[in-house]
Design an enzyme around this catalytic site. Structure first.
Site, PDB file in Angstrom:
ATOM      1  CE1 TYR A  80       1.016  -0.042   4.389  1.00 17.45           C
ATOM      2  CE2 TYR A  80       0.012   2.127   4.215  1.00 17.45           C
ATOM      3  CZ  TYR A  80       0.757   1.257   4.911  1.00 17.45           C
ATOM      4  OH  TYR A  80       1.457   1.633   6.304  1.00 17.45           O
TER       5      TYR A  80
ATOM      6  NE  ARG B  62       7.093   3.486   0.770  1.00 14.90           N
ATOM      7  CZ  ARG B  62       7.058   4.359   1.697  1.00 14.90           C
ATOM      8  NH1 ARG B  62       7.693   4.494   2.680  1.00 14.90           N
ATOM      9  NH2 ARG B  62       5.527   5.006   1.688  1.00 14.90           N
TER      10      ARG B  62
ATOM     11  NE  ARG C 124      -6.135 -19.257   4.374  1.00 14.39           N
ATOM     12  CZ  ARG C 124      -4.905 -19.891   4.866  1.00 14.39           C
ATOM     13  NH1 ARG C 124      -4.890 -21.230   4.853  1.00 14.39           N
ATOM     14  NH2 ARG C 124      -3.977 -19.325   5.591  1.00 14.39           N
TER      15      ARG C 124
ATOM     16  CE  LYS D 137       3.567   2.844   3.031  1.00 17.24           C
ATOM     17  NZ  LYS D 137       3.401   3.131   4.537  1.00 17.24           N
TER      18      LYS D 137
ATOM     19  CD  GLU E 181      10.195   1.512  10.555  1.00 21.73           C
ATOM     20  OE1 GLU E 181       9.565   2.434   9.830  1.00 21.73           O
ATOM     21  OE2 GLU E 181      10.347   0.492  10.334  1.00 21.73           O
TER      22      GLU E 181
END
Ligand code: PLP
Length: 284
Positions: free
Chosen positions: A33, A52, A100, A147, A179
């Site tokens: 995202y 990114r 799945r 990310k 972080e």
């Protein structure tokens, strides 16, 4: 009024947008995202976010669903369609939906979703007061430079911070701060040096982090890229966090102990001013 969102090539009302329960973003956090700030209807730091996004997709071997030009057009169009002045554009791309299995097939087509969120980006009351944070052991996975939407630990940690009366968390690993819950952490030493952790797989390569380091260096502020300990942070002159959501956020207490004089510091404010001035001038 409901928003118009983007879903796999269509513009739809937010109440009509549906994603399969078999989507791997939902089942495996197999998705990436981005969040890009919007100020005055313009995208802030867009190039960094777009770059990114490509890196994150490449790292997970998810194909880019649209061209780079189309991606920018979609960002601009969603801002226009929703008459968004200030806030952000949230974008998520998952590997797609199929029954799945830990193993996925070649036939998958990514699920691509975008929506806007209105927010007074430049009128953040906490810039004046600063926020309180608490430290917690680092417990997220090792490839933090990607990310991904694998945000469970961060979410739980932020909930715990809230329960402890704090606004956010500082993750620690081997005594070093990695972080914050959803932002990069930085300190200013008593001699005015900006210290931030060097890039590695142990932290997200924040776009705002990169920008403020460039701006600080250009403004002759001394910058050191190295790890810093919890003690160093607690005894620093200033501590601040950076992200596309809050830009440059002062931290005024860690684990209940005031940072500096317990007020947002001058270098933090200066760096935020530099960031806002430069990035808004270059917003596209
Ligand atoms: N670190 C983490 C864990 C984050 O989730 C974020 C933003 O969401 C950041 C750092 C800051 O990155 P950026 O400045 O690109 O928003």
């Amino acid at each position: 009024m409901t928003r118009t969102v983007y879903l796999n090539g269509d513009w739809v009302d937010e109440t009509e947008a549906r994603v399969s329960i078999f989507d791997r973003g939902f089942l495996f956090a197999d998705a990436i995202y981005e969040v890009t700030a919007v100020v005055g209807g313009k995208l802030v730091d867009y190039a960094g976010h777009a770059a990114r996004l490509k890196r994150s997709l490449a790292a997970l071997d998810i194909p880019m669903p649209v061209s780079e030009e189309a991606l920018l057009t979609l960002h601009r169009e969603i801002v226009a369609r929703n008459a968004l002045s200030d806030g952000g554009v949230y974008l998520q791309i998952s590997r797609g939906a199929e029954d799945r299995d830990f193993l996925y097939s070649d036939a998958l087509r990514p699920t691509f979703v975008m929506f806007t969120q209105a927010r007074a980006v430049l009128d953040n009351p906490k810039w004046k007061t600063g926020i309180f944070v608490v430290t917690m052991p680092e417990g997220r996975w090792v490839n933090r430079q990607i990310k991904t939407v694998q945000l469970l630990y961060s979410s739980l940690a932020k909930m715990e911070a809230k329960r402890q009366g704090a606004d956010d968390v500082l993750f620690t690993e081997d005594g070093v701060i990695t972080e914050a819950g959803s932002s990069n952490a930085h300190i200013v030493t008593k001699d005015g040096t900006l210290v931030t952790r060097a890039l590695s797989n142990a932290l997200l390569h924040g776009i705002t982090r990169a920008s403020i380091l460039d701006l600080a260096r250009a403004a002759q502020i001394r910058v050191e890229e190295r790890g810093f300990t919890v003690d160093e942070a607690k005894n620093a002159a200033e501590v601040f966090l950076t992200s596309a959501s809050a830009f440059v956020m002062p931290v005024v207490a860690i684990d209940g102990q005031p940072v500096g004089n317990g007020k947002p510091g001058p270098l933090t404010a200066r760096i935020r001013d530099l960031y806002i001035e430069d990035r808004l001038a270059n917003a596209i």
